[in-house]
Write a protein that holds these residues in place. Structure first.
Motif, PDB file in Angstrom:
ATOM      1  N   GLU A 158       1.224  -1.118   0.041  1.00  0.00           N
ATOM      2  CA  GLU A 158      -0.445  -0.165  -0.362  1.00  0.00           C
ATOM      3  C   GLU A 158       1.106   0.635   0.177  1.00  0.00           C
ATOM      4  O   GLU A 158       1.905   1.091   0.344  1.00  0.00           O
ATOM      5  CB  GLU A 158      -0.570   0.529   1.312  1.00  0.00           C
ATOM      6  N   ASP A 159       0.045   2.641  -0.638  1.00  0.00           N
ATOM      7  CA  ASP A 159       0.795   3.804  -0.523  1.00  0.00           C
ATOM      8  C   ASP A 159       0.260   4.059   0.674  1.00  0.00           C
ATOM      9  O   ASP A 159      -0.387   4.853   1.155  1.00  0.00           O
ATOM     10  CB  ASP A 159       0.381   4.444  -1.141  1.00  0.00           C
ATOM     11  N   VAL A 160       1.105   4.247   1.485  1.00  0.00           N
ATOM     12  CA  VAL A 160       1.796   4.861   3.352  1.00  0.00           C
ATOM     13  C   VAL A 160       0.501   6.361   3.166  1.00  0.00           C
ATOM     14  O   VAL A 160      -0.445   6.006   3.956  1.00  0.00           O
ATOM     15  CB  VAL A 160       2.289   4.465   3.539  1.00  0.00           C
ATOM     16  N   LEU A 161       1.245   7.198   2.432  1.00  0.00           N
ATOM     17  CA  LEU A 161       0.467   8.329   2.694  1.00  0.00           C
ATOM     18  C   LEU A 161      -0.469   8.268   2.290  1.00  0.00           C
ATOM     19  O   LEU A 161      -1.549   8.932   2.935  1.00  0.00           O
ATOM     20  CB  LEU A 161       1.544   9.274   1.400  1.00  0.00           C
ATOM     21  N   MET A 188      15.670  -2.377   4.469  1.00  0.00           N
ATOM     22  CA  MET A 188      13.488  -2.195   4.426  1.00  0.00           C
ATOM     23  C   MET A 188      14.507  -1.528   2.831  1.00  0.00           C
ATOM     24  O   MET A 188      14.882  -0.104   2.491  1.00  0.00           O
ATOM     25  CB  MET A 188      13.487  -2.053   5.281  1.00  0.00           C
ATOM     26  N   LYS A 189      12.972  -1.422   2.010  1.00  0.00           N
ATOM     27  CA  LYS A 189      13.478  -0.834   0.563  1.00  0.00           C
ATOM     28  C   LYS A 189      11.729   0.248   0.635  1.00  0.00           C
ATOM     29  O   LYS A 189      11.328  -0.051   1.715  1.00  0.00           O
ATOM     30  CB  LYS A 189      12.792  -1.691  -0.367  1.00  0.00           C
ATOM     31  N   GLY A 190      12.236   1.524   0.013  1.00  0.00           N
ATOM     32  CA  GLY A 190      11.211   2.655   0.539  1.00  0.00           C
ATOM     33  C   GLY A 190      12.162   4.066   1.311  1.00  0.00           C
ATOM     34  O   GLY A 190      13.491   3.231   1.600  1.00  0.00           O
ATOM     35  N   ASP A 191      11.476   4.520   1.904  1.00  0.00           N
ATOM     36  CA  ASP A 191      11.949   5.803   2.114  1.00  0.00           C
ATOM     37  C   ASP A 191      12.087   4.998   3.943  1.00  0.00           C
ATOM     38  O   ASP A 191      10.663   4.446   4.836  1.00  0.00           O
ATOM     39  CB  ASP A 191      10.984   6.943   2.172  1.00  0.00           C
ATOM     40  N   PRO A 192      13.080   5.876   4.480  1.00  0.00           N
ATOM     41  CA  PRO A 192      12.742   5.432   5.946  1.00  0.00           C
ATOM     42  C   PRO A 192      11.695   5.572   6.488  1.00  0.00           C
ATOM     43  O   PRO A 192      11.072   7.138   7.009  1.00  0.00           O
ATOM     44  CB  PRO A 192      13.944   5.960   6.634  1.00  0.00           C
ATOM     45  N   PRO A 193      11.576   5.278   7.821  1.00  0.00           N
ATOM     46  CA  PRO A 193       9.372   5.801   8.511  1.00  0.00           C
ATOM     47  C   PRO A 193      10.105   7.187   8.901  1.00  0.00           C
ATOM     48  O   PRO A 193       8.541   7.823   8.729  1.00  0.00           O
ATOM     49  CB  PRO A 193      10.329   4.783   9.980  1.00  0.00           C
ATOM     50  N   LEU A 194      11.924   8.138   9.476  1.00  0.00           N
ATOM     51  CA  LEU A 194      11.269   9.032   9.860  1.00  0.00           C
ATOM     52  C   LEU A 194      10.201  10.204   8.668  1.00  0.00           C
ATOM     53  O   LEU A 194      10.605  10.842   9.053  1.00  0.00           O
ATOM     54  CB  LEU A 194      13.271   9.832  10.330  1.00  0.00           C
ATOM     55  N   GLN A 195      11.444   9.633   7.313  1.00  0.00           N
ATOM     56  CA  GLN A 195      10.837  10.292   6.133  1.00  0.00           C
ATOM     57  C   GLN A 195       9.754  10.460   6.084  1.00  0.00           C
ATOM     58  O   GLN A 195       8.592  11.500   6.039  1.00  0.00           O
ATOM     59  CB  GLN A 195      11.284   9.396   4.916  1.00  0.00           C
ATOM     60  N   LEU A 196       9.162   8.958   5.881  1.00  0.00           N
ATOM     61  CA  LEU A 196       7.509   9.522   6.266  1.00  0.00           C
ATOM     62  C   LEU A 196       6.393   9.493   7.276  1.00  0.00           C
ATOM     63  O   LEU A 196       5.528  10.804   7.440  1.00  0.00           O
ATOM     64  CB  LEU A 196       6.893   7.707   6.015  1.00  0.00           C
ATOM     65  N   ALA A 197       7.616   9.860   8.692  1.00  0.00           N
ATOM     66  CA  ALA A 197       6.814  10.178   9.135  1.00  0.00           C
ATOM     67  C   ALA A 197       6.880  11.866   9.420  1.00  0.00           C
ATOM     68  O   ALA A 197       5.421  12.554   9.650  1.00  0.00           O
ATOM     69  CB  ALA A 197       7.683  10.427  10.870  1.00  0.00           C
ATOM     70  N   LEU A 198       7.736  12.323   8.619  1.00  0.00           N
ATOM     71  CA  LEU A 198       7.544  14.085   8.337  1.00  0.00           C
ATOM     72  C   LEU A 198       6.725  14.747   7.461  1.00  0.00           C
ATOM     73  O   LEU A 198       6.204  15.935   7.530  1.00  0.00           O
ATOM     74  CB  LEU A 198       8.652  14.548   8.072  1.00  0.00           C
ATOM     75  N   ASP A 199       6.098  13.705   6.374  1.00  0.00           N
ATOM     76  CA  ASP A 199       5.427  14.317   5.846  1.00  0.00           C
ATOM     77  C   ASP A 199       4.223  13.786   6.074  1.00  0.00           C
ATOM     78  O   ASP A 199       3.403  14.398   5.263  1.00  0.00           O
ATOM     79  CB  ASP A 199       5.963  12.372   4.790  1.00  0.00           C
ATOM     80  N   MET A 200       3.990  12.666   6.645  1.00  0.00           N
ATOM     81  CA  MET A 200       2.457  12.427   7.109  1.00  0.00           C
ATOM     82  C   MET A 200       1.753  13.334   8.424  1.00  0.00           C
ATOM     83  O   MET A 200       0.446  12.972   8.295  1.00  0.00           O
ATOM     84  CB  MET A 200       2.494  11.463   7.191  1.00  0.00           C
ATOM     85  N   LEU A 201       2.606  13.975   8.896  1.00  0.00           N
ATOM     86  CA  LEU A 201       2.388  14.737   9.899  1.00  0.00           C
ATOM     87  C   LEU A 201       1.036  16.015   9.325  1.00  0.00           C
ATOM     88  O   LEU A 201       1.694  16.616   8.231  1.00  0.00           O
ATOM     89  CB  LEU A 201       3.469  15.466  10.541  1.00  0.00           C
ATOM     90  N   ARG A 202       0.185  16.830  10.134  1.00  0.00           N
ATOM     91  CA  ARG A 202      -0.845  17.618  10.151  1.00  0.00           C
ATOM     92  C   ARG A 202       0.714  18.170   9.829  1.00  0.00           C
ATOM     93  O   ARG A 202       1.203  19.119  10.545  1.00  0.00           O
ATOM     94  CB  ARG A 202      -1.636  17.658  11.157  1.00  0.00           C
ATOM     95  N   PRO A 203      -0.371  20.091   8.978  1.00  0.00           N
ATOM     96  CA  PRO A 203       0.394  21.125   8.961  1.00  0.00           C
ATOM     97  C   PRO A 203       0.783  21.851  10.265  1.00  0.00           C
ATOM     98  O   PRO A 203       1.794  22.296  10.534  1.00  0.00           O
ATOM     99  CB  PRO A 203      -0.182  22.340   9.122  1.00  0.00           C
ATOM    100  N   ALA A 204       0.412  21.331  11.063  1.00  0.00           N
ATOM    101  CA  ALA A 204       1.243  22.048  12.528  1.00  0.00           C
ATOM    102  C   ALA A 204       0.995  21.394  13.883  1.00  0.00           C
ATOM    103  O   ALA A 204      -0.272  21.156  13.975  1.00  0.00           O
ATOM    104  CB  ALA A 204       0.409  23.545  12.954  1.00  0.00           C
TER     105      ALA A 204
END
Length: 342
Positions: free
Chosen positions: A198-201, A238-254
């Motif tokens: 699945e596409d995580v974001l 592990m393939k793909g973006d690491p969790p920290l990158q995905l975490a930054l991308d998925m957080l709400r705006p503030a």
């Protein structure tokens, strides 16, 4: 005595001629009945990462293991709060052995309450780690939470969220293991995502809805995720973006928070612009407060948290190599070594 000896990545074996430890001043000796294989042990086993400081060195040989439970067999000078024959949880180095010395302090030694088995008690330290992460995350009622990595640590985070905090909104577990995701649902996750399929974001946004960052040009929608707790860290293969990158991308705006716990097996590139744009709080978490070690045991004793279901395999010390390979297979949740098993 017998102990597991780590020599190089992929090489760990039992050795039977290790000297018996003696209780020094302010120490006890624990006869180890159960010792868990931790994610940091596994990183050491796979790539030699985090080797320094994890192992007890005896005659130049390295004994891993830092989360264990057993019976106190000897007490050193000055020890008054613990007695021979008492069941206890230990946190320290060298737990993959029949006997191990443990300093007497509230961070490394705590008495076991009635009704908790040795294998359950050997998961006390990872549950205490989870309790600290949840405390640092400051989850408010109704906030959506994402947990990366649902081995024993991440599952403990979900258990802690259910047992300790104001009711969260959606609790989303992310892992590449379907069996671990199934267990995450069993212990309280509302949704699960396997990033291999699945596409995580996109999936997180569909589950949580979105918020708009109006200050960006053009205005941009982000998933409504308040908290990400990263129990996976960075695993090189592990393939793909690491969790920290995905975490930054998925957080709400503030107002978003990230708690980082999972070990990092190396360095990796990262897009740091979301830190500027979203102004999140990023906190590391190592260990626990002393009272959380005792709290973890009380949660087990009260029945609020069931840790027995997370024990997937048990091995005698003679099969330590097989135990590590099983823990590394991506299916097992928690593998226990039983150094004094017959």
């Amino acid at each position: 005595m017998k102990a597991a000896i780590f020599s190089d990545p992929g090489k760990i074996a039992m050795q039977g001629d290790i000297p018996m430890p003696k209780a020094g001043p302010g120490e006890v000796i624990i006869k180890v009945e159960a010792c868990g294989i931790c994610g940091s042990d596994l990183a050491m086993y796979r790539t030699n990462a985090h080797r320094a400081g994890l192992n007890r060195v005896v005659n130049g040989l390295e004994i891993p293991g830092h989360e264990f439970a057993g019976t106190i067999m000897a007490v050193g000078d000055g020890v008054t709060d613990f007695q021979v024959g008492q069941k206890a949880v230990g946190v320290g180095m060298g737990g993959m052995a029949q006997y191990v010395p443990v300093p007497v302090n509230p961070y490394q030694l705590v008495a076991m309450p009635d009704g908790v088995s040795f294998v359950e008690a050997a998961t006390t330290e990872p549950l205490a780690d989870a309790l600290q992460m949840v405390r640092l995350a400051e989850v408010q009622a109704g906030e959506n939470v994402v947990v990366f990595g649902v081995g024993i640590i991440g599952l403990g985070v979900i258990q802690a969220l259910k047992a300790r905090t104001a009711p969260a909104g959606r609790i989303i577990a992310i892992d590449v293991s379907d069996s671990r995701l199934a267990m995450a649902k069993e212990v309280g996750a509302t949704h699960t995502i396997n990033p291999a399929r699945e596409d995580v974001l996109k999936t997180v946004a569909a589950i949580c809805g979105t918020q708009t960052a109006h200050m960006l040009v053009p205005p941009t929608d982000f998933p409504d995720v308040a908290v990400v707790i990263d129990c996976a860290g960075y695993i090189k293969h592990m393939k793909g973006d690491p969790p920290l990158q995905l975490a930054l991308d998925m957080l709400r705006p503030a107002g978003g928070r990230i708690v980082c716990f999972g070990a990092y097996e190396g360095k990796f590139p990262i897009d740091f612009m979301p830190v500027i744009n979203k102004q999140p709080t990023i906190r590391g978490s190592m260990g626990y407060a002393a009272e959380e070690l005792a709290e973890a045991l009380q949660l087990m004793a009260s029945g609020k948290v069931d840790r027995r279901k997370l024990i997937s395999n048990e091995f005698p010390l003679e099969q330590v190599q097989q135990a590590f390979e099983t823990q590394a297979n991506g299916v097992a949740i928690k593998v226990m070594l039983k150094p004094n098993a017959d």
